[in-house]
Scaffold this motif. Structure first.
Motif, short mmCIF file in Angstrom:
data_model
loop_
_atom_site.label_atom_id
_atom_site.label_comp_id
_atom_site.label_asym_id
_atom_site.label_seq_id
_atom_site.Cartn_x
_atom_site.Cartn_y
_atom_site.Cartn_z
N GLY A 64 -72.38 11.54 -37.60
CA GLY A 64 -72.71 10.89 -36.50
C GLY A 64 -71.91 11.08 -35.26
O GLY A 64 -71.69 10.46 -34.28
N LEU A 65 -71.29 12.39 -35.13
CA LEU A 65 -70.82 12.81 -34.18
C LEU A 65 -71.54 13.77 -33.45
O LEU A 65 -72.85 14.38 -33.96
CB LEU A 65 -69.57 13.96 -34.61
N LYS A 66 -71.27 14.34 -32.06
CA LYS A 66 -72.29 15.13 -31.33
C LYS A 66 -71.84 16.66 -31.47
O LYS A 66 -70.57 16.96 -31.53
CB LYS A 66 -72.02 14.68 -29.68
N ALA A 67 -72.79 17.50 -31.40
CA ALA A 67 -72.54 19.03 -31.72
C ALA A 67 -73.20 19.59 -30.49
O ALA A 67 -74.67 19.35 -30.36
CB ALA A 67 -73.17 19.46 -32.99
N VAL A 68 -72.68 20.47 -29.79
CA VAL A 68 -72.99 21.07 -28.61
C VAL A 68 -72.90 22.56 -28.78
O VAL A 68 -71.75 23.23 -29.06
CB VAL A 68 -72.26 20.64 -27.21
N PRO A 69 -74.30 23.16 -28.92
CA PRO A 69 -74.35 24.72 -29.18
C PRO A 69 -73.74 25.63 -28.18
O PRO A 69 -74.46 25.91 -27.51
CB PRO A 69 -75.71 25.10 -29.80
N THR A 70 -72.42 25.58 -27.82
CA THR A 70 -72.08 26.09 -26.70
C THR A 70 -71.89 27.82 -26.65
O THR A 70 -71.90 28.52 -25.58
CB THR A 70 -70.56 25.91 -26.29
N GLY A 71 -72.09 28.30 -27.90
CA GLY A 71 -72.01 29.82 -28.09
C GLY A 71 -72.38 30.29 -29.35
O GLY A 71 -71.65 31.13 -30.05
N LEU A 72 -73.40 29.78 -29.68
CA LEU A 72 -73.92 30.26 -31.11
C LEU A 72 -74.10 31.68 -31.49
O LEU A 72 -73.83 31.99 -32.66
CB LEU A 72 -75.49 29.68 -31.30
N ALA A 73 -74.34 32.67 -30.64
CA ALA A 73 -74.35 33.93 -30.66
C ALA A 73 -72.81 34.43 -31.39
O ALA A 73 -72.65 35.48 -32.17
CB ALA A 73 -74.65 34.87 -29.53
N GLY A 75 -70.59 32.04 -32.73
CA GLY A 75 -70.36 31.33 -33.72
C GLY A 75 -69.76 29.77 -33.32
O GLY A 75 -69.03 29.09 -34.12
N THR A 76 -69.88 29.56 -32.12
CA THR A 76 -69.10 28.48 -31.38
C THR A 76 -70.00 27.34 -31.16
O THR A 76 -71.04 27.36 -30.48
CB THR A 76 -68.52 29.08 -29.90
N VAL A 77 -69.45 26.46 -31.71
CA VAL A 77 -70.05 24.82 -31.50
C VAL A 77 -69.13 23.74 -30.94
O VAL A 77 -67.82 24.13 -31.57
CB VAL A 77 -70.50 24.33 -32.86
N THR A 78 -69.13 23.11 -29.80
CA THR A 78 -68.45 22.25 -29.35
C THR A 78 -68.70 21.00 -29.86
O THR A 78 -70.03 20.56 -29.84
CB THR A 78 -68.28 22.28 -27.74
N VAL A 79 -67.82 20.31 -30.72
CA VAL A 79 -67.82 19.01 -31.20
C VAL A 79 -67.23 17.86 -30.45
O VAL A 79 -66.23 18.01 -29.99
CB VAL A 79 -67.14 19.15 -32.83
N ALA A 81 -66.04 13.99 -30.31
CA ALA A 81 -65.83 13.01 -31.25
C ALA A 81 -64.85 11.86 -30.46
O ALA A 81 -64.00 12.48 -30.04
CB ALA A 81 -64.91 13.21 -32.37
N ALA A 82 -65.17 10.74 -30.01
CA ALA A 82 -64.72 9.82 -29.39
C ALA A 82 -64.46 10.48 -28.04
O ALA A 82 -63.39 10.24 -27.42
CB ALA A 82 -63.25 9.44 -29.90
N ARG A 83 -65.36 11.00 -27.58
CA ARG A 83 -65.36 11.75 -26.03
C ARG A 83 -64.27 12.82 -25.83
O ARG A 83 -63.97 13.17 -24.78
CB ARG A 83 -65.29 10.77 -24.99
N ARG A 84 -63.99 13.41 -26.99
CA ARG A 84 -62.85 14.54 -27.10
C ARG A 84 -63.54 15.54 -27.60
O ARG A 84 -63.99 15.52 -28.59
CB ARG A 84 -61.57 14.22 -27.84
N PRO A 85 -63.45 16.96 -26.97
CA PRO A 85 -64.19 18.11 -27.52
C PRO A 85 -63.32 18.65 -28.26
O PRO A 85 -61.90 18.84 -28.06
CB PRO A 85 -64.36 18.85 -26.03
N PHE A 86 -63.72 19.36 -29.37
CA PHE A 86 -63.14 20.22 -30.44
C PHE A 86 -63.95 21.58 -30.28
O PHE A 86 -65.13 21.36 -30.88
CB PHE A 86 -63.20 19.63 -31.87
N GLU A 87 -63.18 22.70 -30.07
CA GLU A 87 -64.20 23.96 -30.31
C GLU A 87 -64.00 24.36 -31.76
O GLU A 87 -62.89 24.77 -32.14
CB GLU A 87 -63.69 24.95 -29.29
N VAL A 88 -65.20 24.58 -32.23
CA VAL A 88 -65.19 25.10 -33.77
C VAL A 88 -65.97 26.25 -33.68
O VAL A 88 -67.00 26.60 -33.30
CB VAL A 88 -66.03 23.80 -34.66
N THR A 89 -65.16 27.24 -34.33
CA THR A 89 -66.02 28.67 -34.11
C THR A 89 -66.08 28.99 -35.69
O THR A 89 -64.97 29.19 -36.41
CB THR A 89 -65.21 29.64 -33.36
#
Length: 133
Positions: A64-73, A75-79, A81-89
């Motif tokens: 139920g969180l938002k995923a933003v495909p910020t740099g898929l090439a 491997g980076t997705v910005t998640v 949660a509670a209006r806070r960004p988490f960069e996941v690579t």
């Protein structure tokens, strides 16, 4: 492990659960690990994961969180949660480089990923539930 505000902790817990932190597939990386080791508050949390970008997106959506495909090439997705960004690579290694531009391949190997990071501090990783590795 990391010193977080209450709001950060709640958002981080949602992200950690979605990305299998307990199972060891996702770790905190870089500056937030340094800050935690120094006893400083963490301004932002960056994560590295063995999950592929499409798996990250699917798990985040299922939670139920938002995923933003910020740099898929790369491997980076910005998640969000509670209006806070988490960069996941996704863990990666360089296949070819041209200055700061690299062609990457995804990997499951934490050591290979750490070797390609640009600063020593960025190579640090830790399980947020158990501490530095």
């Amino acid at each position: 492990m990391a010193q977080l505000t209450t709001a950060q902790s709640e958002a981080a817990a949602q992200v950690y659960a979605a990305l299998d932190v307990a199972g060891g597939r996702t770790r905190l990386v870089g500056g937030c690990v340094r800050d935690a080791l120094l006893g400083h508050p963490c301004a932002d949390l960056d994560l590295a994961t063995q999950l592929l970008p499409d798996q990250v997106i699917a798990r985040i959506a299922a939670a139920g969180l938002k995923a933003v495909p910020t740099g898929l090439a790369h491997g980076t997705v910005t998640v969000v949660a509670a209006r806070r960004p988490f960069e996941v690579t996704t863990l990666r290694e360089d296949v070819a480089t041209n200055g700061r531009h690299a062609t990457v391949a995804f990997t499951q190997d934490w050591a290979r990923d750490a070797m390609r990071r640009d600063f020593t501090i960025n190579a640090l990783s830790a399980n947020p539930l158990t501490g530095p590795l």
